[in-house]
Design a protein around this motif. Structure first.
Motif, mmCIF file in Angstrom:
data_model
loop_
_atom_site.group_PDB
_atom_site.id
_atom_site.type_symbol
_atom_site.label_atom_id
_atom_site.label_comp_id
_atom_site.label_asym_id
_atom_site.label_seq_id
_atom_site.Cartn_x
_atom_site.Cartn_y
_atom_site.Cartn_z
ATOM 1 N N LEU A 3 0.784 -1.227 0.000
ATOM 2 C CA LEU A 3 0.000 0.000 0.000
ATOM 3 C C LEU A 3 0.822 1.286 0.000
ATOM 4 O O LEU A 3 0.282 2.349 -0.306
ATOM 5 N N LEU A 4 2.093 1.230 0.366
ATOM 6 C CA LEU A 4 2.901 2.438 0.408
ATOM 7 C C LEU A 4 3.535 2.689 -0.960
ATOM 8 O O LEU A 4 3.958 1.745 -1.638
ATOM 9 N N PRO A 5 3.616 3.950 -1.386
ATOM 10 C CA PRO A 5 4.084 4.239 -2.754
ATOM 11 C C PRO A 5 5.425 3.630 -3.114
ATOM 12 O O PRO A 5 5.560 2.979 -4.158
ATOM 13 N N GLN A 6 6.449 3.847 -2.286
ATOM 14 C CA GLN A 6 7.771 3.361 -2.651
ATOM 15 C C GLN A 6 7.826 1.839 -2.680
ATOM 16 O O GLN A 6 8.457 1.257 -3.573
ATOM 17 N N ASN A 7 7.159 1.195 -1.737
ATOM 18 C CA ASN A 7 7.102 -0.263 -1.763
ATOM 19 C C ASN A 7 6.364 -0.772 -2.996
ATOM 20 O O ASN A 7 6.756 -1.772 -3.613
ATOM 21 N N SER A 8 5.279 -0.103 -3.348
ATOM 22 C CA SER A 8 4.495 -0.514 -4.516
ATOM 23 C C SER A 8 5.304 -0.395 -5.794
ATOM 24 O O SER A 8 5.287 -1.290 -6.658
ATOM 25 N N ILE A 9 6.011 0.701 -5.942
ATOM 26 C CA ILE A 9 6.848 0.900 -7.137
ATOM 27 C C ILE A 9 7.936 -0.171 -7.201
ATOM 28 O O ILE A 9 8.196 -0.762 -8.259
ATOM 29 N N TYR A 10 8.561 -0.421 -6.051
ATOM 30 C CA TYR A 10 9.613 -1.447 -6.028
ATOM 31 C C TYR A 10 9.027 -2.828 -6.317
ATOM 32 O O TYR A 10 9.665 -3.648 -7.003
ATOM 33 N N TRP A 11 7.836 -3.107 -5.819
ATOM 34 C CA TRP A 11 7.185 -4.394 -6.093
ATOM 35 C C TRP A 11 6.988 -4.568 -7.602
ATOM 36 O O TRP A 11 7.284 -5.638 -8.153
ATOM 37 N N ASN A 12 6.524 -3.531 -8.269
ATOM 38 C CA ASN A 12 6.344 -3.621 -9.716
ATOM 39 C C ASN A 12 7.681 -3.854 -10.424
ATOM 40 O O ASN A 12 7.750 -4.596 -11.415
ATOM 41 N N TYR A 13 8.730 -3.217 -9.914
ATOM 42 C CA TYR A 13 10.057 -3.443 -10.493
ATOM 43 C C TYR A 13 10.477 -4.911 -10.347
ATOM 44 O O TYR A 13 10.973 -5.526 -11.302
ATOM 45 N N GLU A 14 10.298 -5.483 -9.171
ATOM 46 C CA GLU A 14 10.667 -6.888 -8.954
ATOM 47 C C GLU A 14 9.882 -7.809 -9.882
ATOM 48 O O GLU A 14 10.437 -8.739 -10.483
ATOM 49 N N VAL A 15 8.584 -7.555 -10.002
ATOM 50 C CA VAL A 15 7.737 -8.411 -10.847
ATOM 51 C C VAL A 15 8.155 -8.298 -12.309
ATOM 52 O O VAL A 15 8.333 -9.314 -13.011
ATOM 53 N N GLN A 16 8.322 -7.070 -12.808
ATOM 54 C CA GLN A 16 8.694 -6.893 -14.213
ATOM 55 C C GLN A 16 10.073 -7.484 -14.504
ATOM 56 O O GLN A 16 10.283 -8.102 -15.564
ATOM 57 N N SER A 17 10.995 -7.301 -13.578
ATOM 58 C CA SER A 17 12.348 -7.842 -13.789
ATOM 59 C C SER A 17 12.334 -9.362 -13.823
ATOM 60 O O SER A 17 13.029 -9.988 -14.640
#
Length: 717
Positions: free
Chosen positions: A683-697
Motif C-alpha cells: 500500500l505504500l508508494p515506494q514499496n508498490s513501485i519497487y514491487w512492480n520493479y521486482e515483478v517486471q524484472s
C-alpha cells in the motif's frame, strides 16, 4: 530598334527574401512535428499510479445542488497521502476546494439545512481522528470533538444541533463518558502505546483482523454528541466488544432521527462459528434498549437503509449455512415496522446487491450490483418489481441521492473514478469531475477488450484482454495471465491502483484477466461452482483461455506465457505449479500454499469450512489435502517469484517462507521478496513501485519484455 531590359532586384534583398521564405517553409514543416512531439503519449509507469487524484465516495447536499467528495493525493517522496474536501456544483460541475492542509479529511456529511459539513480528520496536534465542522460558504474548519480512540462515521441529527458518531472505548473505563472517564481512558491508551512489554494473549479464535491484533479488548460505541453543550450520550453502553471484527461502524439514521439501524455481529465467543451479522434498532435519545430486527436469520444481515417515509428498512441478506465469501448472493430484503415482517425483494434476481439509494419520494430506488464484468446502476420499483439497468458501462459505486438526483463514481479500465450524476428524470449519466484528465491525456494506454470463451464444464467464461502500448499486430508479444483473488470476487471494468493491467502490459505484454469459475457477477451457481475443489475448474479456465487467445490473437507468442496472482490468485499460481507446465514462470503474491498454515489466518472461520475446502485437518483430511497445493510439491519445477508483507494476517507470510524453502531445497529457481511494513496488500508508494520493479524484472528473465528501471528513492530525512 530599342530593346527593353528587365532590371533584377538588389541581390541582397533577393537573398533576404529567399531566407525569409525558407524560414517560413521550415516553420510550417517543423511546427506540426514539434507539436506532435510535444503531445506524444507515453506508456504508463508504476510511478504514475501514485500521481492520480483518488476521488472518494460522494455525499450529496439535501437539496441535491452540491456534492462533497474527498480527494486523496499521494507523495512518493514523503511516502504518505493527504486528502482534501472538494465541493462540486451538480448543475455546472464547477469545483471549489473546501479544505486545505497536510491532513486526510474524509467521512464528510451534510447538515440538514445544507450550511455546514462535518468530517473526520487528524490535523495539527491531533493524536487521534477528531470531528470537525466547516461552513459551506467559507470559513475555517473547527474541531468540535476529540476522543481517546478517535471519531468515525458522523451523521447529523434533524435540527442540526447534534450528531451521531462512532468511537472505540476501553469498556471497564468508559463509565458515562464524562470528563473523568475520558481522561482515564486517554491515560490508559497512552500507557498501552508506550509499554515496553508487548506480549499479547488470547483464548478466542478470532483475535486478529487484517493487520492488527484485537487483544486490546476495545469495544465500539455509538454516541450522540450535542454541539452546544459538548455533552456525550452513549447509545450502546452495553456493548463490550467491537460491532464487527473489522472495526467497521455501519448504521443508517431514520428520517425523523429518533432511531438508527446498526449492524452488530451476534456470534458468541470464541468465534469459531461463521459470523452472524444482525441489524439492531437503537433509540438516539439514549433511552431504552436495542432491539434485534433480524433474529430470524442466523447468517448475514447488513447494509441497512431506511425508506424515506421511515415505515420500512431495506437491507441485504445471506441465508445459506456456509462461510461468507463462498459465493452466495447478497439479496435485498425489507423489514416493515408496522407488522415486524421481513420480505425478500430480489429473490428471483441472480445479482448480488452492493449499494442502495432511494429516489426522493421513495417510490423507486437505485441499486449497484456486479454483472458480467461490469458494475451497472439498476433501477427498481420500491415494491420490488421492474428491475431495469440504467447505467451499463464501467464500474459504478458510491451511490447517493437527494431531491430526485443520483450521484455516484464511475470508472473503467482506461479512466480512474470520477463523479457522475443522473439528473432528475434522466437516464443518461453526466460527468461532473475530471480530476485526472490531464494526466490520462499523456498516457498511451493499450486497447482493452472483453472476450468470452468456453471454459470448464462447457460454461461460458469472460476475460478482459489488455494490449500493450504501441501494439502492432504484425509483431509477437508474450502473454501474461493475471489470476484474480477473492476467491469469490470479479475482475471489473475498472482502473486499479495496485494490480493495474496497463502497468503489467507496459514492458510489452498482452495481459489476460479471466473471470474464472468462482467469480461473482455471473450468477450464484457460477460463483459457488469452485467450492470443494478450489483449483480444478479455475485452472482449466485459465488453460482454456490460453488456447482461446492463441487462436484469437496471432500476435501472442505462445512460447512465452506467464501467470501472476495474489491471495487466492497466489493459491491458483501454486496449484498450477504442481499441475501444469504451461507457463514459463509464475508470480505468487501473498498466496495460500498450505491449508494447515492457513489456520493461522484472521478469518479461518469465514473461509476454511469443510464445504469450501473439501475437508479439515481433523475430519476428511484426504479431501482437504486433495485441494492443498503443497501436497503436490513433487511436481514443482516452474520458476516462481514469491512476494509477501510481514504484517499480513489474512494469509500469514509464513506461507511464503515455507513455499520458498521447499522450492529452494528442490532446486527450483525462485526468489523471495518480503515487505516488513506491509499487510496483505502493498500500500505504500515506494514499496508498490519497487514491487512492480521486482515483478517486471522477474518476468523479463523468462518471457522477455522491457522492464522498468530500478527505482531510486531519496533517504528518509
Amino acid at each position: 530598334m530599342r530593346i527593353a531590359h528587365f532590371r533584377c532586384p538588389d541581390f541582397h534583398m533577393q537573398t533576404a527574401l529567399v531566407r525569409r521564405l525558407s524560414l517560413l517553409l521550415m516553420l510550417l514543416i517543423v511546427a506540426p512535428v514539434a507539436a506532435a512531439a510535444g503531445n506524444a503519449k507515453r506508456p504508463i509507469t508504476a510511478q504514475d499510479l501514485w500521481s492520480f487524484k483518488r476521488v472518494g465516495a460522494p455525499a450529496i447536499s439535501p437539496d441535491g445542488k452540491k456534492v462533497v467528495v474527498s480527494v486523496q493525493e499521494w507523495s512518493i517522496e514523503k511516502n504518505k497521502s493527504t486528502a482534501s474536501l472538494w465541493l462540486v456544483d451538480t448543475a455546472s460541475g464547477k469545483l471549489r476546494r473546501l479544505t486545505h492542509g497536510n491532513s486526510n479529511d474524509g467521512s464528510a456529511t451534510w447538515s440538514h439545512d445544507g450550511t455546514r459539513i462535518a468530517f473526520v480528520a487528524v490535523r495539527g496536534s491531533d493524536t487521534t481522528a477528531g470531528l470537525y465542522v466547516i461552513p459551506v460558504d467559507g470559513g475555517e474548519a473547527e474541531r468540535v470533538l476529540e476522543l481517546p480512540y478517535g471519531v468515525s462515521s458522523p451523521r447529523w441529527l434533524p435540527g442540526d444541533a447534534a450528531l451521531i458518531v462512532g468511537t472505540k472505548v476501553i469498556p471497564e473505563l468508559a463509565g458515562t463518558l464524562d470528563k473523568a472517564s475520558l481522561a482515564a481512558m486517554g491515560k490508559e491508551a497512552a500507557r498501552r502505546k508506550g509499554a515496553k512489554m508487548t506480549a499479547y494473549a488470547t483464548e478466542v479464535q478470532q483475535f486478529r483482523w487484517f493487520d492488527r491484533n484485537l487483544t486490546d479488548n476495545l469495544a465500539n460505541r455509538l454516541l450522540r454528541f450535542d454541539l452546544a453543550s459538548k455533552t456525550l450520550t452513549d447509545l450502546t453502553p452495553a456493548q463490550k466488544r467491537l460491532f464487527m471484527h473489522s472495526g467497521e461502524v455501519s448504521f443508517d439514521l431514520a428520517p425523523d432521527g429518533r432511531q438508527l439501524a446498526l449492524v452488530i455481529d451476534s456470534a458468541p465467543a470464541p468465534f469459531v462459528t461463521v459470523p452472524n451479522l444482525d441489524i439492531y434498532l437503537v433509540p438516539t435519545d439514549g433511552k431504552g434498549g436495542m432491539k434485534n430486527l433480524t433474529t430470524d436469520n442466523p447468517r448475514i444481515d447488513a447494509a441497512p437503509r431506511f425508506a424515506p417515509d421511515g415505515k420500512s428498512l431495506l437491507f441485504t441478506r445471506q441465508v445459506l449455512p456456509a462461510a461468507p465469501g463462498s459465493g452466495e448472493l447478497s439479496r435485498l430484503w425489507r423489514y416493515t415496522f408496522g407488522d415486524g415482517t421481513t420480505t425478500p425483494m430480489t429473490a428471483q434476481v441472480d445479482l448480488s446487491i452492493d449499494g442502495i439509494a432511494f429516489s426522493d419520494e421513495g417510490g423507486a430506488l437505485w441499486l449497484q450490483a456486479e454483472e458480467q464484468g461490469h458494475v451497472p446502476v439498476f433501477a427498481l420499483e420500491a415494491a420490488g418489481a421492474g428491475l431495469k439497468k440504467i447505467v451499463a458501462d464501467g464500474t459504478n459505486t458510491g451511490l447517493d441521492s437527494a431531491s430526485g438526483r443520483l450521484v455516484f463514481l464511475n470508472e473503467n479500465s482506461n479512466r480512474a473514478a470520477e463523479l457522475f450524476t443522473l439528473d432528475p428524470g434522466s437516464s443518461t449519466p453526466r460527468q461532473l469531475t475530471r480530476f485526472n484528465e490531464a494526466l490520462f491525456a499523456q498516457l498511451d494506454l493499450g486497447k482493452v477488450e472483453s472476450h468470452t470463451f468456453q471454459g470448464a464444464a462447457g460454461d461460458t467464461v469472460q476475460l478482459w484482454l489488455t494490449y500493450p502500448p504501441g501494439y502492432d499486430p504484425k509483431k509477437k508479444y508474450p502473454l501474461l495471465q493475471l489470476l484474480h483473488g477473492g476467491p469469490q470476487t470479479m475482475v471489473r471494468d475498472a482502473f486499479g491502483y495496485r494490480w493495474n493491467p496497463h502497468v503489467f502490459a507496459s514492458p510489452g505484454y498482452i495481459v489476460g484477466w479471466v473471470n474464472r469459475h468462482g467469480s461473482t457477477g455471473f450468477g450464484e451457481a457460477f460463483a459457488m461452482s469452485m467450492n470443494g475443489a478450489w483449483g480444478d475448474k479455475p485452472m482449466e479456465d485459465i488453460l482454456k483461455a490460453n488456447a482461446y487467445l492463441f487462436d484469437k490473437v496471432p500476435a501472442i507468442d505462445r512460447d512465452n506465457v506467464a501467470a501472476a496472482g495474489a491471495s487466492y490468485g497466489g493459491y491458483l499460481a501454486t496449484w498450477m505449479l504442481g499441475h501444469t507446465d504451461a507457463f514459463k514462470t509464475l508470480v505468487n503474491h501473498a498466496g495460500v500454499s498450505d491449508f494447515i498454515g492457513q489456520y493461522g489466518s484472521d478469518v479461518t472461520t469465514a473461509l476454511f469450512s469443510a464445504e469450501v475446502m473439501g475437508g479439515q485437518p481433523w475430519a476428511n483430511t484426504e479431501g482437504m489435502q486433495r485441494n492443498n497445493p503443497i501436497a503436490y510439491a513433487k511436481n514443482f519445477k516452474t520458476p516462481m517469484l514469491i512476494t509477501h508483507g510481514e504484517k499480513d494476517y489474512r494469509v500469514p507470510y509464513g506461507q511464503s517462507l515455507a513455499l520458498y524453502g521447499i522450492l529452494q531445497n528442490m532446486g527450483v529457481p525462485s526468489r523471495l521478496v518480503v515487505f516488513p511494513d506491509e499487510n496483505h496488500w502493498i500500500l505504500l508508494p515506494q514499496n508498490s513501485i519497487y514491487w512492480n520493479y521486482e515483478v517486471q524484472s522477474w518476468l523479463a528473465r523468462y518471457i522477455g519484455g522491457k522492464p522498468m528501471a530500478k527505482p531510486e528513492f531519496a533517504a528518509a530525512e
